[in-house]
Design an enzyme around this catalytic site. Sequence first.
Site, PDB file in Angstrom:
ATOM      1  N   ARG A 238       0.860  -1.181   0.000  1.00  0.00           N
ATOM      2  CA  ARG A 238       0.000   0.000   0.000  1.00  0.00           C
ATOM      3  C   ARG A 238       0.898   1.234   0.000  1.00  0.00           C
ATOM      4  O   ARG A 238       1.927   1.279   0.690  1.00  0.00           O
ATOM      5  CB  ARG A 238      -0.900   0.030   1.233  1.00  0.00           C
ATOM      6  CG  ARG A 238      -2.116  -0.879   1.155  1.00  0.00           C
ATOM      7  CD  ARG A 238      -3.147  -0.413   0.111  1.00  0.00           C
ATOM      8  NE  ARG A 238      -4.317  -1.257   0.059  1.00  0.00           N
ATOM      9  CZ  ARG A 238      -4.475  -2.330  -0.735  1.00  0.00           C
ATOM     10  NH1 ARG A 238      -3.504  -2.679  -1.576  1.00  0.00           N
ATOM     11  NH2 ARG A 238      -5.595  -3.032  -0.723  1.00  0.00           N
ATOM     12  N   GLU A 267      -3.453   7.554  -4.287  1.00  0.00           N
ATOM     13  CA  GLU A 267      -3.879   7.067  -5.601  1.00  0.00           C
ATOM     14  C   GLU A 267      -5.169   7.754  -6.040  1.00  0.00           C
ATOM     15  O   GLU A 267      -6.053   7.953  -5.203  1.00  0.00           O
ATOM     16  CB  GLU A 267      -4.094   5.550  -5.549  1.00  0.00           C
ATOM     17  CG  GLU A 267      -2.794   4.814  -5.382  1.00  0.00           C
ATOM     18  CD  GLU A 267      -2.961   3.294  -5.327  1.00  0.00           C
ATOM     19  OE1 GLU A 267      -4.027   2.781  -5.729  1.00  0.00           O
ATOM     20  OE2 GLU A 267      -2.007   2.635  -4.898  1.00  0.00           O
ATOM     21  N   HIS A 285      -1.015   0.309  -9.852  1.00  0.00           N
ATOM     22  CA  HIS A 285      -1.692  -0.661  -8.965  1.00  0.00           C
ATOM     23  C   HIS A 285      -2.210  -1.874  -9.759  1.00  0.00           C
ATOM     24  O   HIS A 285      -3.412  -2.136  -9.813  1.00  0.00           O
ATOM     25  CB  HIS A 285      -2.830   0.017  -8.192  1.00  0.00           C
ATOM     26  CG  HIS A 285      -3.154  -0.684  -6.895  1.00  0.00           C
ATOM     27  ND1 HIS A 285      -3.607  -0.052  -5.772  1.00  0.00           N
ATOM     28  CD2 HIS A 285      -3.093  -2.004  -6.540  1.00  0.00           C
ATOM     29  CE1 HIS A 285      -3.806  -0.920  -4.802  1.00  0.00           C
ATOM     30  NE2 HIS A 285      -3.498  -2.129  -5.252  1.00  0.00           N
TER      31      HIS A 285
END
Length: 319
Positions: A238, A267, A285
Amino acid sequence: MSRVVVTGRVPDAAIEKLRAEHEVDAWEGPESIGREELLRRVAGADAVVSLLTERIDAELLDAAGPQLKVVSNVAVGYDNIDVPACTGRGIIATNTPGVLTEATADIAFGLILMATRRLGEGERLIRAGQPWKWGMFFLLGSSLQGKTLGIVGMGGIGQATARRAKAFGMDIVYQSRSEIDPAIAAELGARQVDLDELLTLSDVISLHCPYGAATHHLIGAEQLAAMKSSTYLVNTARGPIVDEAALAAALHEGVIAGAGLDVFENEPQVHPELLDLENVTLVPHLGSATVETRTAMAVLAADNTLAVLRGEQPPTPIG
Ligand code: DGY
């Protein structure tokens, strides 16, 4: 028949499973569902199948109402869910561990190769139409054979990354909160160390720990300074585990050699200074982004949902 709200597009196989037993209200828009629309749709839902882009917090649970029984995340990471808020209301929260382990380890190792062998730089150079020819010292990277990989978080994905590293002739050290089966550690030749030792020892560091208060900015300026100037950092876990501004500065100043990032602090924003650096590989991602894996994740999320609505134990509850 219960009402199931699905907060974003998921593979048909999962929707079909849910529709066979329940009324399904699935967001089909090309963009993420907006917060207002989400709060409106969850009203009266018995189950919410959530994507990691949606925040499942007290406000949303209250908007859903007291009949809500399950929040089923289509992701292994669940930092988008306020789990205590769910538990406090008697709502079961579930995630999708296991089914994305190999796909995510593939991306971690892909980033390790891209960063250490400067593949992104080479690709950008060709696409930019820059002149090049084979040269003894042209775009030299760093070999993996005989180097040390430090794995932070030795759960399933960390172990799968270690297996790949072993096949590439790397030595493995790891730091992990949970105990690892000694037989697995022995098979991988992996040695447990504390984070400080891992930072100073490793040639490549790959992050696989969950994100939470305890791991927020786990890697910041101080930790980056502890690494060797030849070290590469890879993050497929993350974004906020790494202080992105500190990483950009470290990459810019040569504090470490390079990085590979699949996840970002805010993000889909990426720290603007990272965009200008050659020694960082940036991918959006993609850890679990294969047809097979996303299907398996969505089907597992559907199975979790169906189990709770039938009054059964879900296959993969959180906690
Ligand atoms: C997860 O499942 O947490 C991944 O980040 C999805 O790609």
